[in-house]
Design a protein around this motif. Structure first.
Motif, PDB file in Angstrom:
ATOM      1  N   VAL A 113       0.861  -1.185   0.000  1.00  0.00           N
ATOM      2  CA  VAL A 113       0.000   0.000   0.000  1.00  0.00           C
ATOM      3  C   VAL A 113       0.898   1.236   0.000  1.00  0.00           C
ATOM      4  O   VAL A 113       1.727   1.402   0.884  1.00  0.00           O
ATOM      5  N   LYS A 114       0.738   2.091  -0.981  1.00  0.00           N
ATOM      6  CA  LYS A 114       1.647   3.226  -1.149  1.00  0.00           C
ATOM      7  C   LYS A 114       1.748   4.090   0.102  1.00  0.00           C
ATOM      8  O   LYS A 114       2.811   4.584   0.457  1.00  0.00           O
ATOM      9  N   ALA A 115       0.614   4.289   0.777  1.00  0.00           N
ATOM     10  CA  ALA A 115       0.609   5.152   1.960  1.00  0.00           C
ATOM     11  C   ALA A 115       1.428   4.562   3.098  1.00  0.00           C
ATOM     12  O   ALA A 115       1.846   5.274   4.003  1.00  0.00           O
ATOM     13  N   LEU A 116       1.663   3.239   3.086  1.00  0.00           N
ATOM     14  CA  LEU A 116       2.338   2.575   4.196  1.00  0.00           C
ATOM     15  C   LEU A 116       3.724   2.075   3.841  1.00  0.00           C
ATOM     16  O   LEU A 116       4.485   1.678   4.719  1.00  0.00           O
ATOM     17  N   LYS A 117       4.061   2.070   2.562  1.00  0.00           N
ATOM     18  CA  LYS A 117       5.300   1.458   2.096  1.00  0.00           C
ATOM     19  C   LYS A 117       6.522   2.024   2.822  1.00  0.00           C
ATOM     20  O   LYS A 117       6.716   3.222   2.909  1.00  0.00           O
ATOM     21  N   GLY A 118       7.297   1.115   3.377  1.00  0.00           N
ATOM     22  CA  GLY A 118       8.533   1.510   4.043  1.00  0.00           C
ATOM     23  C   GLY A 118       8.367   1.998   5.463  1.00  0.00           C
ATOM     24  O   GLY A 118       9.354   2.327   6.125  1.00  0.00           O
ATOM     25  N   LEU A 119       7.141   2.028   5.972  1.00  0.00           N
ATOM     26  CA  LEU A 119       6.919   2.552   7.326  1.00  0.00           C
ATOM     27  C   LEU A 119       7.155   1.510   8.410  1.00  0.00           C
ATOM     28  O   LEU A 119       7.332   1.845   9.565  1.00  0.00           O
ATOM     29  N   MET A 120       7.150   0.216   8.038  1.00  0.00           N
ATOM     30  CA  MET A 120       7.274  -0.824   9.053  1.00  0.00           C
ATOM     31  C   MET A 120       8.059  -2.013   8.516  1.00  0.00           C
ATOM     32  O   MET A 120       7.972  -2.357   7.349  1.00  0.00           O
ATOM     33  N   GLU A 121       8.831  -2.610   9.372  1.00  0.00           N
ATOM     34  CA  GLU A 121       9.561  -3.819   9.026  1.00  0.00           C
ATOM     35  C   GLU A 121       9.991  -4.506  10.310  1.00  0.00           C
ATOM     36  O   GLU A 121      10.254  -3.839  11.316  1.00  0.00           O
ATOM     37  N   LEU A 122      10.040  -5.819  10.301  1.00  0.00           N
ATOM     38  CA  LEU A 122      10.475  -6.558  11.473  1.00  0.00           C
ATOM     39  C   LEU A 122      11.987  -6.735  11.451  1.00  0.00           C
ATOM     40  O   LEU A 122      12.604  -6.780  10.382  1.00  0.00           O
ATOM     41  N   ARG A 123      12.577  -6.874  12.627  1.00  0.00           N
ATOM     42  CA  ARG A 123      14.020  -7.079  12.720  1.00  0.00           C
ATOM     43  C   ARG A 123      14.407  -8.408  12.064  1.00  0.00           C
ATOM     44  O   ARG A 123      13.662  -9.374  12.105  1.00  0.00           O
ATOM     45  N   GLY A 124      15.616  -8.435  11.512  1.00  0.00           N
ATOM     46  CA  GLY A 124      16.095  -9.659  10.886  1.00  0.00           C
ATOM     47  C   GLY A 124      15.364 -10.001   9.613  1.00  0.00           C
ATOM     48  O   GLY A 124      15.290 -11.173   9.220  1.00  0.00           O
ATOM     49  N   SER A 125      14.821  -8.975   8.961  1.00  0.00           N
ATOM     50  CA  SER A 125      13.969  -9.195   7.794  1.00  0.00           C
ATOM     51  C   SER A 125      14.677  -9.952   6.680  1.00  0.00           C
ATOM     52  O   SER A 125      14.156 -10.925   6.141  1.00  0.00           O
ATOM     53  N   ALA A 126      15.890  -9.510   6.326  1.00  0.00           N
ATOM     54  CA  ALA A 126      16.607 -10.137   5.210  1.00  0.00           C
ATOM     55  C   ALA A 126      16.863 -11.612   5.477  1.00  0.00           C
ATOM     56  O   ALA A 126      16.655 -12.475   4.604  1.00  0.00           O
ATOM     57  N   GLU A 127      17.296 -11.918   6.686  1.00  0.00           N
ATOM     58  CA  GLU A 127      17.583 -13.308   7.055  1.00  0.00           C
ATOM     59  C   GLU A 127      16.337 -14.176   7.012  1.00  0.00           C
ATOM     60  O   GLU A 127      16.336 -15.275   6.452  1.00  0.00           O
ATOM     61  N   ARG A 128      15.246 -13.682   7.582  1.00  0.00           N
ATOM     62  CA  ARG A 128      14.026 -14.483   7.644  1.00  0.00           C
ATOM     63  C   ARG A 128      13.418 -14.680   6.255  1.00  0.00           C
ATOM     64  O   ARG A 128      12.945 -15.771   5.915  1.00  0.00           O
TER      65      ARG A 128
END
Length: 359
Positions: free
Chosen positions: A138-153
């Motif tokens: 969703v454009k309005a939310l893009k990049g506003l949230m991410e969980l730790r260890g995202s790349a690894e998971r």
């Protein structure tokens, strides 16, 4: 972040508020929204990542909730008693209630990972699991949230999940037909990876299983301290029975202890590792309701309003949020002549709805 919170909650209540008027895809009408707002206030394209109405900042700063101050909520919003006369009676149990969530999941709405409804005494508990990856589309939310260890998971095929959990009291007000109130004082949100770092193998859904165990066991509906008090009392009782040589009774107590300890542990794990600690204020929810109305998410026959109710006197007051749904007779689209819904309630784990034919 406010937009993220509002959107999360809208998806939580949406299945119930649709008024049983599901289309094959609950979001299909968002591509051709009939909103009366000026075109420059609406951003939307005909692709999956833009299937939500995005409204300007001025809208999000508005206040669409009606504030009411009362000394007693029950006195000002007395629930109706079971009517003396009815022409039809509909009763829902857990199996029927969960068919609502089955429909949402089977419709393959990308944002919804899973949904659960459960009737607990005189309350309806709604738990919705959302996919972070879809929220970020969703454009309005893009990049506003991410969980730790995202790349690894993600490299291991894991899925980030946002869990929303709320328990609602549902009733219709005395001497008021064709409307119902959904009230709550607390809404909880949780975030976690479906598998998690402790998984034995990719796709084993370890964290998801822990969270679902927490929901299905009814853990979370009581405070940890209450479990601890009950555990301490049972341990004393077990010890006394064993000292008296009453081993069979002591074994029964031991089984009760095991169940309580399991629930207490579920609460600790979920609230320590998964809880987002987000608190949703009434103004947010009022804005959310208006957002949903202007986004054509509700059943088109349903009227919806949000109330922030302050109960009590003096400086310290109890805060209650209420969502009022009106025109139930139209929204339910029952295959009968004109009707009025004159009773809605949940008691002893069943939801009841009654009505009369209007002559």
């Amino acid at each position: 972040m406010k937009k993220a919170v509002l959107l999360k909650f809208s998806l939580l209540l949406m299945p119930f508020l649709l008024g049983l008027d599901y289309s094959e895809d609950p979001f299909e009408e968002l591509n051709s929204s009939g909103s009366s707002m000026p075109d420059e206030q609406i951003v939307g394209q005909n692709n999956v990542s833009d299937r939500y109405v995005v409204i300007d900042k001025q809208f999000w700063n508005g206040n669409y909730s009606k504030l009411i101050e009362v000394e007693s909520f029950d006195k000002n919003f007395p629930p109706a008693n079971f009517p003396a006369q009815t022409d039809f009676f509909i009763k829902f149990d857990d199996e029927v209630i969960n068919s609502f969530s089955d429909h949402m999941v089977s419709s393959k709405v990308p944002l919804i990972h899973d949904m659960f409804y459960s009737l607990r005494g005189d309350r309806l508990r709604v738990t919705t699991l959302l996919r972070y990856s879809e929220l970020n589309k969703v454009k309005a939310l893009k990049g506003l949230m991410e969980l730790r260890g995202s790349a690894e998971r993600k490299a291991k095929g894991d899925i980030a999940i946002l869990g929303i959990d709320v328990t609602l009291k549902i009733f219709n007000k005395e001497n008021e037909s064709n409307s119902v109130f959904l009230t709550f004082s607390d809404l909880r949100s949780y975030r976690f990876w479906r598998d998690g770092r402790d998984s034995k193998k990719a796709g084993d859904r370890l964290n998801e299983k822990i969270f679902l165990g927490y929901v299905k066991s009814a853990a979370g509906e009581a405070e940890v301290k209450n479990f601890e008090i009950d555990i301490e009392q049972l341990e004393k009782k077990q010890s006394t029975l064993e000292s008296e040589g009453k081993y069979k009774e002591a074994l029964d107590i031991a089984n009760q202890l095991k169940d309580l300890q399991k629930k207490a542990e579920l609460i600790r794990i979920v609230e320590d590792r998964f809880d987002t600690q987000i608190s949703l204020k009434p103004k947010f929810i009022g804005t959310l309701i208006e957002f949903m109305k202007q986004s054509d998410i509700f059943n088109k026959y349903l009227n919806v309003a949000h109330y922030h109710i302050l109960e009590g006197s003096g400086k310290k007051k109890n805060s209650i949020q209420a969502i009022k749904l009106s025109r139930l007779d139209k929204a339910l689209q029952i295959a009968l002549p004109d009707v009025e819904i004159n009773y809605v309630a949940i008691k002893q784990g069943s939801m009841s709805l009654t009505g009369r034919v209007v002559h």
